[in-house]
Design a protein around this motif. Structure first.
Motif, PDB file in Angstrom:
ATOM      1  N   UNK A 208       0.838  -1.205   0.000  1.00 22.78           N
ATOM      2  CA  UNK A 208       0.000   0.000   0.000  1.00 22.78           C
ATOM      3  C   UNK A 208       0.879   1.265   0.000  1.00 22.78           C
ATOM      4  N   UNK A 209       2.002   1.222   0.690  1.00 23.81           N
ATOM      5  CA  UNK A 209       2.924   2.364   0.700  1.00 23.81           C
ATOM      6  C   UNK A 209       3.430   2.650  -0.707  1.00 23.81           C
ATOM      7  N   UNK A 210       3.829   1.605  -1.402  1.00 19.78           N
ATOM      8  CA  UNK A 210       4.380   1.801  -2.749  1.00 19.78           C
ATOM      9  C   UNK A 210       3.293   2.206  -3.736  1.00 19.78           C
ATOM     10  N   UNK A 211       2.099   1.701  -3.538  1.00 17.58           N
ATOM     11  CA  UNK A 211       0.991   2.114  -4.393  1.00 17.58           C
ATOM     12  C   UNK A 211       0.655   3.594  -4.205  1.00 17.58           C
ATOM     13  N   UNK A 212       0.916   4.102  -3.009  1.00 17.43           N
ATOM     14  CA  UNK A 212       0.626   5.510  -2.716  1.00 17.43           C
ATOM     15  C   UNK A 212       1.609   6.451  -3.394  1.00 17.43           C
ATOM     16  N   UNK A 213       2.742   5.895  -3.857  1.00 16.01           N
ATOM     17  CA  UNK A 213       3.766   6.661  -4.580  1.00 16.01           C
ATOM     18  C   UNK A 213       4.292   7.835  -3.770  1.00 16.01           C
ATOM     19  N   UNK A 214       4.371   7.640  -2.472  1.00 13.24           N
ATOM     20  CA  UNK A 214       4.935   8.672  -1.624  1.00 13.24           C
ATOM     21  C   UNK A 214       6.458   8.551  -1.590  1.00 13.24           C
ATOM     22  N   UNK A 215       7.107   9.643  -1.254  1.00 14.01           N
ATOM     23  CA  UNK A 215       8.557   9.626  -1.115  1.00 14.01           C
ATOM     24  C   UNK A 215       8.916   8.960   0.212  1.00 14.01           C
ATOM     25  N   UNK A 216      10.167   8.609   0.342  1.00 14.26           N
ATOM     26  CA  UNK A 216      10.617   7.998   1.582  1.00 14.26           C
ATOM     27  C   UNK A 216      10.843   6.511   1.439  1.00 14.26           C
ATOM     28  N   UNK A 217      10.939   5.838   2.575  1.00 16.01           N
ATOM     29  CA  UNK A 217      11.238   4.412   2.600  1.00 16.01           C
ATOM     30  C   UNK A 217      10.439   3.738   3.704  1.00 16.01           C
ATOM     31  N   UNK A 218      10.316   2.421   3.579  1.00 19.19           N
ATOM     32  CA  UNK A 218       9.532   1.674   4.552  1.00 19.19           C
ATOM     33  C   UNK A 218      10.280   0.397   4.921  1.00 19.19           C
ATOM     34  N   UNK A 219      10.235   0.080   6.189  1.00 18.36           N
ATOM     35  CA  UNK A 219      10.930  -1.103   6.676  1.00 18.36           C
ATOM     36  C   UNK A 219      10.164  -1.769   7.795  1.00 18.36           C
ATOM     37  N   UNK A 220      10.888  -2.539   8.553  1.00 20.13           N
ATOM     38  CA  UNK A 220      10.344  -3.235   9.718  1.00 20.13           C
ATOM     39  C   UNK A 220      11.425  -3.232  10.788  1.00 20.13           C
ATOM     40  N   UNK A 221      11.019  -3.308  12.046  1.00 21.71           N
ATOM     41  CA  UNK A 221      11.955  -3.345  13.175  1.00 21.71           C
ATOM     42  C   UNK A 221      11.936  -4.757  13.742  1.00 21.71           C
ATOM     43  N   UNK A 222      13.085  -5.433  13.730  1.00 22.41           N
ATOM     44  CA  UNK A 222      13.183  -6.802  14.246  1.00 22.41           C
ATOM     45  C   UNK A 222      14.189  -6.868  15.387  1.00 22.41           C
ATOM     46  N   UNK A 223      13.818  -7.592  16.433  1.00 25.63           N
ATOM     47  CA  UNK A 223      14.781  -7.854  17.507  1.00 25.63           C
ATOM     48  C   UNK A 223      15.574  -9.100  17.125  1.00 25.63           C
ATOM     49  N   UNK A 224      16.752  -8.881  16.603  1.00 20.91           N
ATOM     50  CA  UNK A 224      17.594  -9.969  16.116  1.00 20.91           C
ATOM     51  C   UNK A 224      18.522 -10.415  17.247  1.00 20.91           C
TER      52      UNK A 224
END
Length: 463
Positions: A208-224
Motif C-alpha cells: 500500500x505504501x508503494x501504491x501511494x507513490x509517496x517519497x521515503x522508505x519503509x521497513x520493519x523493526x526486528x529484535x535480532x
C-alpha cells in the motif's frame, strides 16, 4: 586512543512507542488496546499495578520532551502511532483528535531538526479487533493494511521513514507461548498463525505504501538475537542453533528481506501438522513486498545446545528442539537478567551483510534497564549512570567495526529517550537518557544523555 568517526548523516537518537509514552485523558477519543483492557480486568499482573494510562504523559508534554531531545542533539527519533488512538475500533471512524495530535507532534520534531521515524504497530492491538480474534483473524490483516494506508495519507507529507511493525516475534512469543502479553495463551499452532498473519500484514502495508507513490522508505523493526551453539564444532549443537534461529529470528527476517520463509521452520511445522492457513496469492505478495530498510533491535544473544532434557509442556514448543545453554563466562545485567554480549551486535550486522544482501539497516534499539536508579543521583540531582555510558560505548565500538567492514548501518537509536512504561514491568527498570520523576513528571537529563550529546556533536567518540 582512537577516534571512532561514524558516516556522514549518521542517525543519532532514541526509540520509544506510543503506548509506552502517550498516556490517556478522559476526552482524547482513544479506543482501548489489549493493554488497556488487560489492565482493567487483571491489574494485579502489572508491577505495582501501574497501567498504560499512567505513562509519562507525552500526550500533553510532548513540546517539553522534544525540547529535551533537541538539547541532547538528536537528529532522529522513532516512536509509533497507536492504532487504537487513530481508529478507536481498529477500522471505520477516524479520531480527529488523534490526527491533530500526531501532526502537531511530528511537526514539533521536524521544527527542532529531528527526523520522525514512525512505526505502525508496537504490540498494541485494538481491543475491538482482538475480540474478533486479533492476529488470529485474517480480517485483521486487511484492517492493518487499511490502517497503514490511512497513516500514509494523513502523515506522509511529514514522515519519510516508516516501519510496519516493531518486533513482530514478541506478540507471537509473549501472547501465544509464554503468557506475558494478552491473550496469554500457550498454543504453538496459534503462535504460528499469528506470526504468519503479521508477516503478511507487513507485506500488504508495504504494498500500500508503494501504491501511494509517496517519497521515503519503509521497513520493519526486528529484535535480532544472534544464536550461538554451545560447541560450534558439534553438528547437533549447530542444528539446534539453526532451528532456534529459524523460530525466533529468520521467521520474520527472511520474509521481510528475502520474501521467503525458512525451510527448516516449514519442515518442523509440517511435521507437527500446524502449518498456518494461507491463500494462494499470499506468498507472492510477501515475495514482492520486501523492506527498503531494516531496523535492528539488539539486546542479548541466545545460547543453545542439542536437546537433552525431557519435553515438559503438553503442547509443542520451540524448546522441544533445543536446550538453553548457560555460558559460564557471561556478563549479566542483574536488573534485567539478560546477558551483555557486545560482540553480538557486530555479528548481527555482519550476518546481514553476508546473508541478506547487505540491506540498509540501523540499530533501532539497544539499551540497559536498571532498577532503582535514584541510588545514583548526585548532589545536583542528576543520575550518574556511568554504567549506561560504558554499555553504549562498548556496543558502538562494534557497530563502528562492522561499518568499517562494509555493513550498511546508517544509525544508532538507544532504547529509550526517557524512562517509560514497560508492559507488565511498568517502571521497574529504567532505560532512558532522561529521568522521569513519576510523582511530579519532572524530566532531568542523565549523565549518559550529556555524554551522548558529545558523541552526536563529534559524530563519534575517542576510544
Amino acid at each position: 586512543m582512537t577516534n571512532l568517526h561514524f558516516p556522514k548523516d549518521f542517525w543519532w537518537g532514541a526509540a520509544a512507542s506510543g503506548p509506552q509514552t502517550e498516556g490517556r485523558t478522559a476526552d482524547d477519543g482513544k479506543g482501548d488496546s489489549i493493554w488497556d483492557y488487560w489492565y482493567a480486568t487483571e491489574p494485579e499482573r502489572f508491577y505495582q499495578k501501574r497501567g498504560p494510562k499512567d505513562t509519562v504523559q507525552l500526550l500533553q508534554r510532548y513540546p517539553e520532551d522534544v525540547a529535551l531531545m533537541k538539547e541532547i542533539g538528536f537528529n532522529s527519533f522513532r516512536t509509533s502511532i497507536q492504532w487504537s488512538r487513530l481508529l478507536p475500533e481498529g477500522r471505520g471512524a477516524v479520531n480527529q483528535q488523534a490526527v491533530a495530535f500526531y501532526r502537531e507532534y511530528f511537526a514539533t520534531l521536524i521544527e527542532n531538526g529531528i527526523e520522525p521515524f514512525i512505526n505502525l504497530y508496537h504490540f498494541d492491538m485494538p481491543m475491538a479487533l482482538q475480540k474478533e480474534g486479533g492476529w488470529l483473524n485474517r480480517e485483521t490483516v486487511t484492517a492493518f493494511a487499511d490502517y497503514a494506508a490511512l497513516c500514509f495519507e494523513l502523515f506522509g507529507d511529514q514522515v519519510r521513514h516508516w516501519f510496519t511493525q516493531n518486533e513482530p516475534i514478541v506478540p507471537v512469543e509473549m501472547g501465544y507461548l509464554y503468557q506475558q502479553h494478552y491473550p496469554a495463551e500457550i498454543n504453538l499452532a496459534h503462535a504460528v498463525q499469528v506470526g504468519y498473519h503479521e508477516a503478511l500484514a507487513s507485506a500488504l502495508a508495504i504494498q500500500r505504501f508503494r501504491q501511494s507513490q509517496q517519497s521515503g522508505e519503509i521497513g520493519i523493526i526486528l529484535n535480532l538475537t544472534p544464536t550461538y551453539p554451545k560447541d560450534p564444532n558439534d553438528e547437533k549443537d549447530g542444528q539446534a542453533a539453526q532451528l532456534a534461529d529459524a523460530f525466533f529470528n529468520r521467521s520474520f527476517l527472511d520474509p521481510a528481506v528475502k520474501g521467503t520463509f525458512p525451510e527448516e521452520l516449514i519442515t518442523v511445522l509440517n511435521e507437527l501438522a500446524i502449518m498456518p492457513e494461507t491463500r494462494a496469492e499470499d506468498l507472492q505478495i510477501i515475495k514482492e513486498n520486501t523492506v527498503d530498510l531494516l531496523g535492528v533491535n539488539y539486546y542479548q544473544p541466545r545460547r543453545v545446545q542439542q536437546k537433552r532434557s525431557a519435553k515438559t509442556a503438553d503442547t509443542p514448543m520451540p524448546e522441544d528442539y533445543f536446550d538453553v545453554y548457560d555460558w559460564p563466562e557471561k556478563k549479566i545485567n542483574p536488573h534485567r537478567g539478560w546477558e551483555i554480549y557486545e560482540r553480538g551486535i557486530y555479528d548481527t550486522l555482519i550476518n546481514l551483510r553476508d546473508n541478506y544482501g547487505n540491506i540498509p539497516c540501523y540499530i533501532s534499539e539497544n539499551g540497559m534497564g536498571v532498577e532503582d536508579e535514584t541510588r545514583f543521583i548526585d548532589a545536583s540531582g542528576q543520575i550518574q549512570d556511568e554504567y549506561r555510558i560504558t554499555f553504549i560505548k562498548d556496543h558502538l565500538r562494534y557497530v563502528h567495526q562492522a561499518i568499517q567492514e562494509g555493513s550498511r548501518c546508517r544509525g544508532y537509536h538507544m532504547w529509550t529517550c526517557m524512562d517509560n512504561w514497560s508492559w507488565l514491568n511498568e517502571f521497574k527498570n529504567r532505560y532512558g537518557f532522561i529521568a522521569v520523576d513519576l510523582a511530579t513528571q519532572k524530566r532531568t537529563i542523565k549523565k549518559s544523555g550529556e555524554w551522548f550529546r558529545e558523541v552526536i556533536q563529534q559524530n563519534g567518540f575517542v576510544d
